[in-house]
Design an enzyme around this catalytic site. Structure first.
Site, PDB file in Angstrom:
ATOM      1  CD  GLU A 194    -109.118-105.151 -44.935  1.00  0.00           C
ATOM      2  OE1 GLU A 194    -108.474-106.209 -45.081  1.00  0.00           O
ATOM      3  OE2 GLU A 194    -109.554-104.480 -45.869  1.00  0.00           O
TER       4      GLU A 194
ATOM      5  CG  HIS B 151    -115.544-106.517 -37.837  1.00  0.00           C
ATOM      6  ND1 HIS B 151    -116.701-107.256 -37.888  1.00  0.00           N
ATOM      7  CD2 HIS B 151    -114.810-106.870 -38.931  1.00  0.00           C
ATOM      8  CE1 HIS B 151    -116.667-108.033 -38.964  1.00  0.00           C
ATOM      9  NE2 HIS B 151    -115.541-107.813 -39.618  1.00  0.00           N
TER      10      HIS B 151
HETATM   11  C1  LIG Z   1    -112.702-106.777 -44.271  1.00  0.00           C
HETATM   12  C2  LIG Z   1    -113.472-105.709 -43.580  1.00  0.00           C
HETATM   13  O1  LIG Z   1    -114.388-105.181 -44.145  1.00  0.00           O
HETATM   14  S1  LIG Z   1    -113.115-105.368 -41.982  1.00  0.00           S
HETATM   15  C3  LIG Z   1    -113.608-103.669 -41.785  1.00  0.00           C
HETATM   16  C4  LIG Z   1    -112.685-102.759 -42.540  1.00  0.00           C
HETATM   17  N1  LIG Z   1    -113.003-101.336 -42.350  1.00  0.00           N
HETATM   18  C5  LIG Z   1    -112.259-100.522 -41.580  1.00  0.00           C
HETATM   19  O2  LIG Z   1    -111.293-100.919 -40.968  1.00  0.00           O
HETATM   20  C6  LIG Z   1    -112.676 -99.066 -41.564  1.00  0.00           C
HETATM   21  C7  LIG Z   1    -112.624 -98.500 -40.150  1.00  0.00           C
HETATM   22  N2  LIG Z   1    -113.696 -99.045 -39.347  1.00  0.00           N
HETATM   23  C8  LIG Z   1    -114.964 -98.564 -39.478  1.00  0.00           C
HETATM   24  O3  LIG Z   1    -115.235 -97.619 -40.205  1.00  0.00           O
HETATM   25  C9  LIG Z   1    -116.050 -99.243 -38.683  1.00  0.00           C
HETATM   26  O4  LIG Z   1    -115.520 -99.874 -37.548  1.00  0.00           O
HETATM   27  C10 LIG Z   1    -116.808-100.273 -39.532  1.00  0.00           C
HETATM   28  C11 LIG Z   1    -117.361 -99.607 -40.789  1.00  0.00           C
HETATM   29  C12 LIG Z   1    -115.899-101.417 -39.940  1.00  0.00           C
HETATM   30  C13 LIG Z   1    -117.940-100.855 -38.712  1.00  0.00           C
HETATM   31  O5  LIG Z   1    -118.832 -99.844 -38.555  1.00  0.00           O
HETATM   32  P1  LIG Z   1    -120.182 -99.961 -37.708  1.00  0.00           P
HETATM   33  O6  LIG Z   1    -120.574-101.345 -37.481  1.00  0.00           O
HETATM   34  O7  LIG Z   1    -121.160 -99.105 -38.375  1.00  0.00           O
HETATM   35  O8  LIG Z   1    -119.707 -99.439 -36.365  1.00  0.00           O
HETATM   36  P2  LIG Z   1    -119.969 -97.977 -35.916  1.00  0.00           P
HETATM   37  O9  LIG Z   1    -119.350 -97.092 -36.930  1.00  0.00           O
HETATM   38  O10 LIG Z   1    -121.407 -97.875 -35.592  1.00  0.00           O
HETATM   39  O11 LIG Z   1    -119.121 -97.965 -34.609  1.00  0.00           O
HETATM   40  C14 LIG Z   1    -119.610 -97.645 -33.388  1.00  0.00           C
HETATM   41  C15 LIG Z   1    -118.876 -96.458 -32.845  1.00  0.00           C
HETATM   42  O12 LIG Z   1    -117.464 -96.704 -32.904  1.00  0.00           O
HETATM   43  C16 LIG Z   1    -116.841 -95.731 -33.716  1.00  0.00           C
HETATM   44  N3  LIG Z   1    -115.866 -96.392 -34.556  1.00  0.00           N
HETATM   45  C17 LIG Z   1    -115.968 -97.619 -35.107  1.00  0.00           C
HETATM   46  N4  LIG Z   1    -114.872 -97.881 -35.800  1.00  0.00           N
HETATM   47  C18 LIG Z   1    -114.071 -96.825 -35.691  1.00  0.00           C
HETATM   48  C19 LIG Z   1    -112.814 -96.523 -36.199  1.00  0.00           C
HETATM   49  N5  LIG Z   1    -112.176 -97.376 -36.974  1.00  0.00           N
HETATM   50  N6  LIG Z   1    -112.270 -95.338 -35.900  1.00  0.00           N
HETATM   51  C20 LIG Z   1    -112.920 -94.470 -35.111  1.00  0.00           C
HETATM   52  N7  LIG Z   1    -114.118 -94.691 -34.587  1.00  0.00           N
HETATM   53  C21 LIG Z   1    -114.680 -95.871 -34.885  1.00  0.00           C
HETATM   54  C22 LIG Z   1    -117.932 -95.138 -34.560  1.00  0.00           C
HETATM   55  O13 LIG Z   1    -117.618 -93.832 -34.957  1.00  0.00           O
HETATM   56  C23 LIG Z   1    -119.113 -95.196 -33.635  1.00  0.00           C
HETATM   57  O14 LIG Z   1    -119.026 -94.139 -32.726  1.00  0.00           O
HETATM   58  P3  LIG Z   1    -120.358 -93.373 -32.242  1.00  0.00           P
HETATM   59  O15 LIG Z   1    -121.194 -94.426 -31.558  1.00  0.00           O
HETATM   60  O16 LIG Z   1    -119.835 -92.328 -31.334  1.00  0.00           O
HETATM   61  O17 LIG Z   1    -121.002 -92.850 -33.482  1.00  0.00           O
HETATM   62  O1  LIG Z   2    -117.643-109.267 -42.323  1.00  0.00           O
HETATM   63  C1  LIG Z   2    -117.471-108.061 -42.533  1.00  0.00           C
HETATM   64  O2  LIG Z   2    -118.339-107.192 -42.363  1.00  0.00           O
HETATM   65  C2  LIG Z   2    -116.174-107.557 -42.995  1.00  0.00           C
HETATM   66  C3  LIG Z   2    -115.075-108.555 -42.902  1.00  0.00           C
HETATM   67  O3  LIG Z   2    -114.444-108.724 -41.889  1.00  0.00           O
HETATM   68  C4  LIG Z   2    -114.782-109.370 -44.071  1.00  0.00           C
HETATM   69  O4  LIG Z   2    -115.450-109.233 -45.107  1.00  0.00           O
HETATM   70  O5  LIG Z   2    -113.848-110.189 -44.012  1.00  0.00           O
END
Ligand SMILES: CC(=O)SCCNC(=O)CCNC(=O)[C@H](O)C(C)(C)COP(=O)(O)OP(=O)(O)OC[C@H]1O[C@@H](n2cnc3c(N)ncnc32)[C@H](O)[C@@H]1OP(=O)(O)O
Ligand SMILES: O=C([O-])CC(=O)C(=O)O
Length: 370
Positions: free
Chosen positions: A314, A258
């Protein structure tokens, strides 16, 4: 001509871009409240009471709660024009694309229990539930249900979906899940809506912009993607190998991680036990056990690198929806059906101090020759 200042942020991570009194996400402690009330204290309240509270900041009286319930029922049935629009949607279109496309075509009333803009939002919210139910039935060759029983909002929604009244435990489960998803500060979808609102576009456009943004799998679409992952893995015993392979390829594990939470998402902390209690039938239990194994494998892999990762809202939500008979490709639409109240609340809040949102880009292209 613009000044050539250094790039400030290309993802706005940690950048404060506005103020809100609607919800507070505390990422380090993993806490979330709506208007000062912790999410755990809201999760078991009647759904429309939380809607009223989010939109107004006050708890409704019994009479106000009744008024809202009546209004939502009065706005929920699709009219012939809306049914015809839905009929024209090409087969196989994802429910999120249908919502994004049809919301701007709704013609919401202004008269109702709250201020005109809030009433319009509520009318759109009621129609969203009906569009989802009617689309679900259309996919099965069934007609939309337009004779609506006088009962609670989500009981009626499940009736409109299935053609029969659901059990109490199913309604309670849907109420809680939808309350948990209702609002989350400046998430991408809400922020997109605020940008849209800043141009003085109407509420239908704002909600449509937000819904389009919610669809992506890094945001709302992760619910469908997380369960698709569990289905692909197929067995808890296969989870660790699958997770490690994906991570080695630099791929993301859906439903994990997240932008704000550095610890367990407080909504996942409520959804996981709900899923464990509900998924007792062998196939759904196996799917859930696969998710549990993915979470453990992902955390173990991150721990090896001295890092942490946690499930977000999620991750377990799909297992809960699955236990309600909601097909995977409707998960994100049900998210939109809950989050719409957050979008409306942000629209109303933003409008109090509206100013065009227009950031600046650093130009890195060709400079015109003199
Ligand atoms: C309701 C919602 O929107 S909740 C979020 C729903 N989205 C997901 O579940 C998709 C999977 N998760 C992700 O893609 C990410 O965690 C996000 C997009 C939610 C957050 O992304 P960011 O804040 O940009 O975190 P970021 O991607 O910088 O994470 C930091 C590190 O953890 C890693 N990481 C974060 N989440 C994941 C993941 N789910 N799987 C694998 N690696 C991950 C990144 O690759 C990054 O690694 P690095 O530093 O070696 O490049
Ligand atoms: O806040 C966010 O970035 C994503 C999330 O968890 C939501 O929209 O519920």
């Amino acid at each position: 001509m613009q000044a050539t200042s250094p790039l400030a942020s290309n993802d706005l991570a940690g950048v404060i871009v506005g103020e809100t009194a609607l919800s507070d996400v505390q990422g380090d402690s993993g806490s979330l409240n709506y208007r000062g009330t912790p999410i755990a204290d809201l999760a078991d309240k009647p759904f429309l009471i939380v809607v009223w509270y989010l939109l107004t900041g006050d708890w409704p009286t019994d009479a106000e709660h009744q008024q809202l319930a009546q209004f939502m029922r009065s706005q929920q049935a699709l009219n012939n024009t809306e049914i015809a629009l839905l009929q024209a949607v090409p087969e196989g279109t994802h429910p999120m694309l249908v919502l994004q496309g049809l919301i701007p075509l709704l013609n919401p009333v202004e008269e109702g229990p709250l201020a005109p803009a809030a009433n319009q939002g509520l009318a759109i919210a009621a129609k969203i539930s009906a569009l989802i139910a009617a689309l679900f039935r259309k996919e099965q060759g069934l007609t939309a249900i337009t004779e609506l029983p006088e009962t609670d909002f989500h009981r009626r929604f499940l009736f409109m979906l299935r053609g029969e009244l659901p059990r109490d435990d199913e309604v309670a489960t849907l109420d809680t899940t939808q309350i948990l998803q209702m609002e989350h500060s400046f998430n991408a979808g809400t922020f997109a809506g605020r940008v849209c609102a800043s141009t003085e576009a109407p509420l239908q456009s704002v909600i449509s912009a937000s819904v389009g943004t919610l669809y992506g799998r890094l945001h709302g679409g992760a619910d469908q993607a997380a369960l698709a992952m569990a289905r692909e893995i197929g067995d808890p015993a296969a989870a660790a190998k699958w997770v490690n392979q994906r991570l080695a390829q630099g791929q993301k594990i859906m439903g994990m991680g997240h932008r704000e939470y550095r610890t367990l998402d407080p909504r996942a902390a409520i959804l996981k036990p709900m899923a464990l209690a509900r998924c007792t039938e062998p196939n759904s239990r196996k799917l859930l056990d696969t998710l549990v194994a993915v979470e453990e494998a992902c955390q173990a892999a991150f721990a090896e690198r001295g890092r942490e990762i946690h499930a977000n809202v999620e991750f377990y939500k799909g297992a809960v929806f699955n236990s309600l008979g909601i097909p995977d490709h409707y998960f994100t639409a049900l998210f939109a059906m809950a989050r719409v109240y957050g979008y409306i609340a942000h629209f109303l809040e933003f409008k109090q101090h509206s100013r065009l949102i227009r950031p600046r880009a650093k130009y890195i292209g060709t400079v015109p020759s003199q």
